[in-house]
Design a protein around this motif. Structure first.
Motif, PDB file in Angstrom:
ATOM      1  N   LEU A  76      36.639   3.340 -15.509  1.00 59.58           N
ATOM      2  CA  LEU A  76      35.709   4.070 -14.640  1.00 59.58           C
ATOM      3  C   LEU A  76      36.281   5.429 -14.257  1.00 59.58           C
ATOM      4  CD1 LEU A  76      34.483   1.202 -12.271  1.00 59.58           C
ATOM      5  CD2 LEU A  76      33.170   2.346 -14.053  1.00 59.58           C
ATOM      6  N   PHE A  77      37.566   5.474 -13.988  1.00 62.19           N
ATOM      7  CA  PHE A  77      38.248   6.724 -13.637  1.00 62.19           C
ATOM      8  C   PHE A  77      38.069   7.762 -14.739  1.00 62.19           C
ATOM      9  CE2 PHE A  77      41.844   9.568 -13.789  1.00 62.19           C
ATOM     10  CZ  PHE A  77      42.095   9.907 -12.470  1.00 62.19           C
ATOM     11  N   TYR A  78      38.413   7.382 -15.958  1.00 64.42           N
ATOM     12  CA  TYR A  78      38.303   8.314 -17.089  1.00 64.42           C
ATOM     13  C   TYR A  78      36.843   8.599 -17.441  1.00 64.42           C
ATOM     14  CZ  TYR A  78      43.326   7.910 -17.913  1.00 64.42           C
ATOM     15  OH  TYR A  78      44.691   7.967 -17.781  1.00 64.42           O
ATOM     16  N   GLY A  79      35.970   7.609 -17.219  1.00 65.55           N
ATOM     17  CA  GLY A  79      34.553   7.799 -17.522  1.00 65.55           C
ATOM     18  C   GLY A  79      33.930   8.882 -16.662  1.00 65.55           C
ATOM     19  N   PHE A  80      34.082   8.775 -15.338  1.00 63.53           N
ATOM     20  CA  PHE A  80      33.516   9.779 -14.438  1.00 63.53           C
ATOM     21  C   PHE A  80      34.239  11.118 -14.567  1.00 63.53           C
ATOM     22  CE2 PHE A  80      31.734   6.079 -12.117  1.00 63.53           C
ATOM     23  CZ  PHE A  80      30.417   6.515 -12.060  1.00 63.53           C
ATOM     24  N   LEU A  81      35.538  11.069 -14.867  1.00 62.03           N
ATOM     25  CA  LEU A  81      36.284  12.314 -15.089  1.00 62.03           C
ATOM     26  C   LEU A  81      35.743  13.037 -16.319  1.00 62.03           C
ATOM     27  CD1 LEU A  81      38.634  14.088 -14.123  1.00 62.03           C
ATOM     28  CD2 LEU A  81      40.137  12.781 -15.652  1.00 62.03           C
ATOM     29  N   THR A  82      35.369  12.275 -17.343  1.00 62.57           N
ATOM     30  CA  THR A  82      34.773  12.868 -18.547  1.00 62.57           C
ATOM     31  C   THR A  82      33.431  13.510 -18.229  1.00 62.57           C
ATOM     32  OG1 THR A  82      35.860  11.208 -19.951  1.00 62.57           O
ATOM     33  CG2 THR A  82      33.969  12.384 -20.894  1.00 62.57           C
ATOM     34  N   TYR A  83      32.617  12.826 -17.436  1.00 57.93           N
ATOM     35  CA  TYR A  83      31.331  13.398 -17.010  1.00 57.93           C
ATOM     36  C   TYR A  83      31.544  14.762 -16.339  1.00 57.93           C
ATOM     37  CZ  TYR A  83      28.651   9.021 -17.657  1.00 57.93           C
ATOM     38  OH  TYR A  83      28.012   7.929 -18.176  1.00 57.93           O
ATOM     39  N   ILE A  84      32.491  14.818 -15.411  1.00 57.15           N
ATOM     40  CA  ILE A  84      32.745  16.058 -14.663  1.00 57.15           C
ATOM     41  C   ILE A  84      33.272  17.145 -15.590  1.00 57.15           C
ATOM     42  CG2 ILE A  84      34.199  17.125 -12.883  1.00 57.15           C
ATOM     43  CD1 ILE A  84      34.065  14.468 -11.358  1.00 57.15           C
ATOM     44  N   THR A  85      34.187  16.777 -16.480  1.00 56.15           N
ATOM     45  CA  THR A  85      34.777  17.757 -17.395  1.00 56.15           C
ATOM     46  C   THR A  85      33.720  18.351 -18.321  1.00 56.15           C
ATOM     47  OG1 THR A  85      36.885  16.557 -17.354  1.00 56.15           O
ATOM     48  CG2 THR A  85      36.560  18.139 -19.136  1.00 56.15           C
ATOM     49  N   VAL A  86      32.914  17.490 -18.915  1.00 55.23           N
ATOM     50  CA  VAL A  86      31.847  17.968 -19.808  1.00 55.23           C
ATOM     51  C   VAL A  86      30.852  18.826 -19.024  1.00 55.23           C
ATOM     52  CG1 VAL A  86      29.902  17.272 -21.265  1.00 55.23           C
ATOM     53  CG2 VAL A  86      32.083  16.039 -21.417  1.00 55.23           C
ATOM     54  N   GLY A  87      30.490  18.379 -17.833  1.00 55.75           N
ATOM     55  CA  GLY A  87      29.580  19.152 -16.994  1.00 55.75           C
ATOM     56  C   GLY A  87      30.134  20.518 -16.649  1.00 55.75           C
ATOM     57  N   PHE A  88      31.413  20.577 -16.324  1.00 51.70           N
ATOM     58  CA  PHE A  88      32.081  21.844 -16.010  1.00 51.70           C
ATOM     59  C   PHE A  88      32.051  22.788 -17.208  1.00 51.70           C
ATOM     60  CE2 PHE A  88      36.394  23.787 -16.643  1.00 51.70           C
ATOM     61  CZ  PHE A  88      36.183  24.914 -15.865  1.00 51.70           C
ATOM     62  N   LEU A  89      32.361  22.265 -18.401  1.00 52.49           N
ATOM     63  CA  LEU A  89      32.382  23.103 -19.605  1.00 52.49           C
ATOM     64  C   LEU A  89      30.987  23.623 -19.949  1.00 52.49           C
ATOM     65  CD1 LEU A  89      34.848  21.021 -21.841  1.00 52.49           C
ATOM     66  CD2 LEU A  89      35.319  23.160 -20.625  1.00 52.49           C
ATOM     67  N   VAL A  90      29.974  22.761 -19.810  1.00 57.91           N
ATOM     68  CA  VAL A  90      28.604  23.183 -20.129  1.00 57.91           C
ATOM     69  C   VAL A  90      28.108  24.219 -19.122  1.00 57.91           C
ATOM     70  CG1 VAL A  90      26.207  22.421 -20.346  1.00 57.91           C
ATOM     71  CG2 VAL A  90      28.052  21.018 -21.296  1.00 57.91           C
ATOM     72  N   LEU A  91      28.354  23.975 -17.834  1.00 57.20           N
ATOM     73  CA  LEU A  91      27.920  24.917 -16.806  1.00 57.20           C
ATOM     74  C   LEU A  91      28.629  26.263 -16.902  1.00 57.20           C
ATOM     75  CD1 LEU A  91      27.594  22.633 -13.639  1.00 57.20           C
ATOM     76  CD2 LEU A  91      25.745  23.665 -14.964  1.00 57.20           C
ATOM     77  N   SER A  92      29.778  26.286 -17.570  1.00 54.31           N
ATOM     78  CA  SER A  92      30.532  27.537 -17.737  1.00 54.31           C
ATOM     79  C   SER A  92      29.951  28.432 -18.834  1.00 54.31           C
ATOM     80  CB  SER A  92      32.003  27.226 -18.060  1.00 54.31           C
ATOM     81  OG  SER A  92      32.617  26.524 -16.994  1.00 54.31           O
ATOM     82  N   ILE A  93      28.990  27.917 -19.604  1.00 53.30           N
ATOM     83  CA  ILE A  93      28.347  28.719 -20.651  1.00 53.30           C
ATOM     84  C   ILE A  93      27.478  29.795 -19.988  1.00 53.30           C
ATOM     85  CG2 ILE A  93      26.747  28.679 -22.601  1.00 53.30           C
ATOM     86  CD1 ILE A  93      27.527  25.725 -23.025  1.00 53.30           C
ATOM     87  N   PRO A  94      27.720  31.070 -20.282  1.00 56.47           N
ATOM     88  CA  PRO A  94      26.968  32.165 -19.627  1.00 56.47           C
ATOM     89  C   PRO A  94      25.461  32.046 -19.774  1.00 56.47           C
ATOM     90  CG  PRO A  94      28.863  33.033 -20.810  1.00 56.47           C
ATOM     91  CD  PRO A  94      28.767  31.581 -21.173  1.00 56.47           C
ATOM     92  N   PHE A  95      24.988  31.434 -20.864  1.00 59.42           N
ATOM     93  CA  PHE A  95      23.555  31.307 -21.119  1.00 59.42           C
ATOM     94  C   PHE A  95      22.840  30.535 -20.007  1.00 59.42           C
ATOM     95  CE2 PHE A  95      20.129  28.625 -22.922  1.00 59.42           C
ATOM     96  CZ  PHE A  95      19.229  29.636 -23.257  1.00 59.42           C
TER      97      PHE A  95
END
Length: 449
Positions: free
Chosen positions: A24-43
């Protein structure tokens, strides 16, 4: 092909070697990491957003908190808002929940690995089966969010929204309210709808439905379908506790908050109920500025955020059941009873141990978080404590200091939101997990208390 096969085998071995809490720790951490990377896209952005603010937003969305360091609609365009909405839905419904539901719908079989993870994420009483519970989670979520979309649509159309704006706002706020996320497309939250009965009622129904938890929903559904099914002790405690605390919070705000004295009786009650409901369900919407409240009412709100609502729901906090267990331990200790009971029911020792561990660790995190944020941020103590309690409880209410925190403060709050969504005890077990094979037998020693 050999490299891919070896990598896959290594990943499977790593995954199976994790405890359910670590998964669960790594699962939710993955969600946050992917979300952070996607939201960082200037588009996806209206204007450049700093990396720390993208990280904070992703953590807030996955943890269904609602705290923001940048204005949502000014910073992210429609596609950015859509990503945030997806993160809220994933965070609200739980890790692996939808995936396992699809597996059950197609094969009707659940792997032992999936079952272990879900039983760890959703703490259930013995009277409920994980398969029945899982189906009720997905179906109830879809039903309530659909009802919320319809109600919000008419409410927003009534206050002058265009057709498409009303639809998007209805979808966004329905998911946000049911998942108790507190994200709003309006930078002022719901303060413009202080006396709007339909918006207040829709938000309250969705937030209470989500925060009371899927245990209560499943239990009530089985009870209505089969009269031989009796409501669990857990369900009764959640319902009684929720009603008592929500009533207490509403009355205290109604009679003791000076800021509300200028409102008419009906509006004053609506505001008092909504703010108490928002804190306790951890939905995080507000119809009045919390920065105007007195210290006494802020403390009451902090307590409601600290407790939260139900386990296996969308709310944060230590949960009503944990508070009940702690009060039962205290009562039994003061009466000199060796058996811990509540409402003439004996509470199992393993549940008492979990409740005590959760209570102590959660409280320590609240104190430590307040201490760390206070070191580098010069705000009033009660404002910092309120902000930390809101982050750890995944509430999203604020006295207005979130955007002005320094980077260190934002990182601390991001970590607290992550811990709050994961659960304090689950986080602790994920960090300090030890295999039973490595546990050494230790001699018992007395400790004077």
């Amino acid at each position: 092909m050999g490299f891919i096969k070896n990598s896959r085998n290594t990943y499977i071995k790593f995954k199976l070697g994790l405890s359910p809490q670590q998964t669960l720790f790594y699962g939710f951490l993955t969600y946050i990491t992917v979300g952070f990377l996607v939201l960082s896209i200037p588009f996806l952005q209206h204007k450049p957003v700093a990396w720390i603010d993208n990280l904070f937003t992703a953590a807030s969305a996955v943890s269904t908190t609602g705290l923001l360091t940048v204005p949502l609609t000014d910073s992210y365009n429609f596609f950015g808002q859509l990503v945030i909405l997806i993160l809220i839905q994933l965070g609200g419904i739980g890790y692996l929940t939808f995936t396992t539901f699809v597996i059950l719908s197609t094969t009707r079989k659940m792997t032992h690995w999936h079952q272990k993870i879900l039983q760890t994420e959703f703490t259930l009483p013995n009277t409920l089966k994980i398969k029945d519970f899982l189906k009720s989670v997905v179906l109830f979520t879809l039903i309530m969010e659909t009802i919320g979309i319809i109600m919000y649509f008419f409410a927003f159309k009534e206050v002058g929204f265009t057709f498409w704006n009303a639809i998007w706002s209805a979808i966004f706020h329905s998911v946000s309210a049911f998942c108790t996320a507190g994200f709003s497309l309006d930078p002022n939250g719901f303060t413009a709808y202080l006396d709007n009965g339909l918006i207040n009622a829709t938000t309250s129904i969705l937030a209470i439905s989500g925060s009371l938890g899927f245990i209560v929903v499943t239990d009530l559904y089985l009870y209505l379908r089969n009269k031989d099914h009796s409501l669990s002790f857990t369900t009764k405690i959640i319902i009684y506790g929720f009603i008592c605390l929500l009533t207490l919070g509403t009355l205290l705000l109604y009679f003791t908050e000076p800021t509300l004295s200028t409102l008419e009786s009906k509006e004053r009650f609506m505001v008092s109920f909504f703010q108490s409901m928002s804190a306790m369900t951890t939905v995080g919407f507000n119809t009045i500025d919390f920065g105007l409240f007195s210290q006494a009412v802020l403390l009451i709100t902090i307590f409601l955020m600290y407790v939260g609502a139900s386990p296996s729901g969308t709310a944060g906090g230590i949960k009503i059941t944990t508070l009940t267990a702690i009060l039962a331990i205290m009562k039994s200790g003061l009466q000199g009873n060796k058996t811990v009971t509540f409402l003439r029911k004996r509470i199992p020792k393993d549940r008492l141990q979990i409740a005590t561990s959760t209570f102590i660790f959660y409280t320590l995190l609240l104190i430590l978080g307040t201490l760390l944020v206070s070191y580098t941020n010069d705000f009033k103590f009660e404002d910092i404590l309120f902000e930390v309690a809101s982050a750890l409880g995944t509430v999203g209410l604020s006295t207005g200091i979130t955007a002005d925190l320094d980077s260190f403060g934002k990182i601390i709050l991001s970590l607290l939101m992550f811990i709050g969504r994961l659960g304090a005890l689950t986080f602790g077990l994920a960090i300090w997990y030890k295999s039973k094979k490595n546990v050494k037998i230790i001699n018992e020693e007395d400790l004077a208390l």
